[in-house]
Design a protein around this motif. Sequence first.
Motif, PDB file in Angstrom:
ATOM      1  N   GLN A  16       0.828  -1.208   0.000  1.00 53.68           N
ATOM      2  CA  GLN A  16       0.000   0.000   0.000  1.00 53.68           C
ATOM      3  C   GLN A  16       0.861   1.256   0.000  1.00 53.68           C
ATOM      4  O   GLN A  16       0.585   2.225  -0.700  1.00 53.68           O
ATOM      5  N   VAL A  17       1.945   1.223   0.782  1.00 59.61           N
ATOM      6  CA  VAL A  17       2.863   2.360   0.803  1.00 59.61           C
ATOM      7  C   VAL A  17       3.488   2.563  -0.561  1.00 59.61           C
ATOM      8  O   VAL A  17       3.625   3.669  -1.064  1.00 59.61           O
ATOM      9  N   ALA A  18       3.836   1.456  -1.210  1.00 64.56           N
ATOM     10  CA  ALA A  18       4.506   1.546  -2.500  1.00 64.56           C
ATOM     11  C   ALA A  18       3.633   2.173  -3.569  1.00 64.56           C
ATOM     12  O   ALA A  18       4.140   2.852  -4.472  1.00 64.56           O
ATOM     13  N   VAL A  19       2.316   2.002  -3.472  1.00 60.36           N
ATOM     14  CA  VAL A  19       1.457   2.565  -4.505  1.00 60.36           C
ATOM     15  C   VAL A  19       0.848   3.901  -4.071  1.00 60.36           C
ATOM     16  O   VAL A  19       0.066   4.491  -4.800  1.00 60.36           O
ATOM     17  N   ASN A  20       1.235   4.363  -2.898  1.00 62.68           N
ATOM     18  CA  ASN A  20       0.706   5.625  -2.399  1.00 62.68           C
ATOM     19  C   ASN A  20       1.394   6.791  -3.091  1.00 62.68           C
ATOM     20  O   ASN A  20       2.611   6.935  -3.030  1.00 62.68           O
ATOM     21  N   ASP A  21       0.620   7.630  -3.770  1.00 55.13           N
ATOM     22  CA  ASP A  21       1.194   8.763  -4.490  1.00 55.13           C
ATOM     23  C   ASP A  21       1.351   9.999  -3.610  1.00 55.13           C
ATOM     24  O   ASP A  21       1.866  11.011  -4.056  1.00 55.13           O
ATOM     25  N   GLY A  22       0.890   9.950  -2.413  1.00 54.60           N
ATOM     26  CA  GLY A  22       0.904  11.137  -1.575  1.00 54.60           C
ATOM     27  C   GLY A  22       2.158  11.290  -0.756  1.00 54.60           C
ATOM     28  O   GLY A  22       2.210  10.956   0.417  1.00 54.60           O
ATOM     29  N   GLY A  23       3.212  11.793  -1.364  1.00 57.27           N
ATOM     30  CA  GLY A  23       4.403  12.142  -0.621  1.00 57.27           C
ATOM     31  C   GLY A  23       5.529  11.135  -0.692  1.00 57.27           C
ATOM     32  O   GLY A  23       6.636  11.438  -0.309  1.00 57.27           O
ATOM     33  N   GLY A  24       5.279   9.936  -1.147  1.00 60.22           N
ATOM     34  CA  GLY A  24       6.354   8.968  -1.307  1.00 60.22           C
ATOM     35  C   GLY A  24       6.618   8.178  -0.033  1.00 60.22           C
ATOM     36  O   GLY A  24       6.034   8.399   1.015  1.00 60.22           O
ATOM     37  N   LEU A  25       7.560   7.259  -0.134  1.00 58.27           N
ATOM     38  CA  LEU A  25       7.819   6.334   0.957  1.00 58.27           C
ATOM     39  C   LEU A  25       8.265   7.018   2.236  1.00 58.27           C
ATOM     40  O   LEU A  25       7.923   6.600   3.325  1.00 58.27           O
ATOM     41  N   ARG A  26       9.040   8.051   2.115  1.00 61.42           N
ATOM     42  CA  ARG A  26       9.633   8.635   3.312  1.00 61.42           C
ATOM     43  C   ARG A  26       8.604   9.302   4.206  1.00 61.42           C
ATOM     44  O   ARG A  26       8.890   9.644   5.340  1.00 61.42           O
ATOM     45  N   ASP A  27       7.394   9.571   3.707  1.00 61.94           N
ATOM     46  CA  ASP A  27       6.351  10.159   4.526  1.00 61.94           C
ATOM     47  C   ASP A  27       5.406   9.104   5.092  1.00 61.94           C
ATOM     48  O   ASP A  27       4.441   9.434   5.774  1.00 61.94           O
ATOM     49  N   ALA A  28       5.673   7.860   4.819  1.00 64.06           N
ATOM     50  CA  ALA A  28       4.746   6.799   5.200  1.00 64.06           C
ATOM     51  C   ALA A  28       5.047   6.294   6.605  1.00 64.06           C
ATOM     52  O   ALA A  28       6.182   6.014   6.951  1.00 64.06           O
ATOM     53  N   THR A  29       4.007   6.154   7.417  1.00 63.18           N
ATOM     54  CA  THR A  29       4.157   5.711   8.794  1.00 63.18           C
ATOM     55  C   THR A  29       4.790   4.331   8.884  1.00 63.18           C
ATOM     56  O   THR A  29       5.708   4.112   9.669  1.00 63.18           O
ATOM     57  N   HIS A  30       4.316   3.387   8.080  1.00 62.11           N
ATOM     58  CA  HIS A  30       4.843   2.020   8.141  1.00 62.11           C
ATOM     59  C   HIS A  30       6.319   2.002   7.732  1.00 62.11           C
ATOM     60  O   HIS A  30       7.114   1.265   8.318  1.00 62.11           O
ATOM     61  N   TYR A  31       6.664   2.778   6.753  1.00 61.12           N
ATOM     62  CA  TYR A  31       8.067   2.854   6.326  1.00 61.12           C
ATOM     63  C   TYR A  31       8.932   3.425   7.440  1.00 61.12           C
ATOM     64  O   TYR A  31      10.039   2.942   7.707  1.00 61.12           O
ATOM     65  N   GLU A  32       8.438   4.460   8.091  1.00 61.59           N
ATOM     66  CA  GLU A  32       9.183   5.056   9.196  1.00 61.59           C
ATOM     67  C   GLU A  32       9.399   4.037  10.313  1.00 61.59           C
ATOM     68  O   GLU A  32      10.468   3.997  10.936  1.00 61.59           O
ATOM     69  N   ARG A  33       8.399   3.212  10.556  1.00 69.17           N
ATOM     70  CA  ARG A  33       8.549   2.178  11.577  1.00 69.17           C
ATOM     71  C   ARG A  33       9.627   1.174  11.190  1.00 69.17           C
ATOM     72  O   ARG A  33      10.408   0.716  12.028  1.00 69.17           O
ATOM     73  N   MET A  34       9.662   0.828   9.926  1.00 73.22           N
ATOM     74  CA  MET A  34      10.692  -0.097   9.468  1.00 73.22           C
ATOM     75  C   MET A  34      12.083   0.543   9.562  1.00 73.22           C
ATOM     76  O   MET A  34      13.066  -0.126   9.900  1.00 73.22           O
ATOM     77  N   LEU A  35      12.154   1.827   9.281  1.00 72.70           N
ATOM     78  CA  LEU A  35      13.435   2.526   9.423  1.00 72.70           C
ATOM     79  C   LEU A  35      13.890   2.542  10.877  1.00 72.70           C
ATOM     80  O   LEU A  35      15.083   2.415  11.169  1.00 72.70           O
TER      81      LEU A  35
END
Length: 219
Positions: A16-35
Motif C-alpha cells: 500500500q505504501v509503494a502505490v501511495n502517491d501522496g508524498g512517497g515512501l519517506r512520509d509513510a508511517t509504516h516505512y518510518e517504523r521499518m526505518l
Amino acid sequence: MTSPARRHFLRKAAAQVAVNDGGGLRDATHYERMLMKLAEDKRRLKQIQSNQAKAEYKRKVLPEYQPWVEGVLLGETGQQDDVLMTVMLWAVDAGNYLTALMIGAYALRFKLAMPDTYKRDAANTLAEEIADAAKRARDEKTAFDAAVLKNALSLTEACDMFDPVRAKLLKETGLAIEQTDPQAALEYLARAKSLDDKVGVVKDIERITRNLKNSAGNG
C-alpha cells in the motif's frame, strides 16, 4: 518471531505504501517504523565485534523484514527504499543469496540507490559483496553455489561497473566451476584478467590449462 498475522499486515502495508502517491515512501508511517527497526538493529550490530556473530545476528532478524520485502516487490513502483537496500546486503552476509538477488533485480530494474552510508551504487555493491562471499567460502574450503555468481553476473551484465569489481565476480565464477567445466572456467578467468590484470588469475589459468592438456593427453 513475527506472527503470520503480523507478516500479512507488513506485506499489505508495504504494498500500500509503494502505490501511495501522496508524498512517497519517506512520509509513510509504516516505512518510518521499518526505518526505526533498522536503526535499532544497526545499533545492536555495532555492539558486536565478531563478523561471524554479526552475520548470525543478521540471519536471525532477516525473517522479520521478509514481509516488508515481499510487499515492496509486489508493489513494483520502484520508489527508493533504504530498508530494502540494506536487507539486500544483509541477506548476502547471512548467506540468503536468493533474497539478495531478488532484491538486486528489483533495485537494478528501478535504479534504486544504496543508502548514504554506502559509497558505491547498487550494481557495484551487490557484485562485490557476492564475489567477496564466494572468496571467503573458497578460503575456508567450503562450497559456494556457482549459480549465485552466474545470476549476479547476468543481473549486472548491462550495468556500468568498475572493471576491478566485475573482474572479481568473473574470477570467483570461474574458480567455482573449475572442476565441473574447466573450459568455461578459463573463459571467465581470461575475461577477468582482460578487465583487471591485477585480479590474480594468472596461476589459476596456468593450472587449469595444464590440467586440460594432461586430461587430453591421457585420453
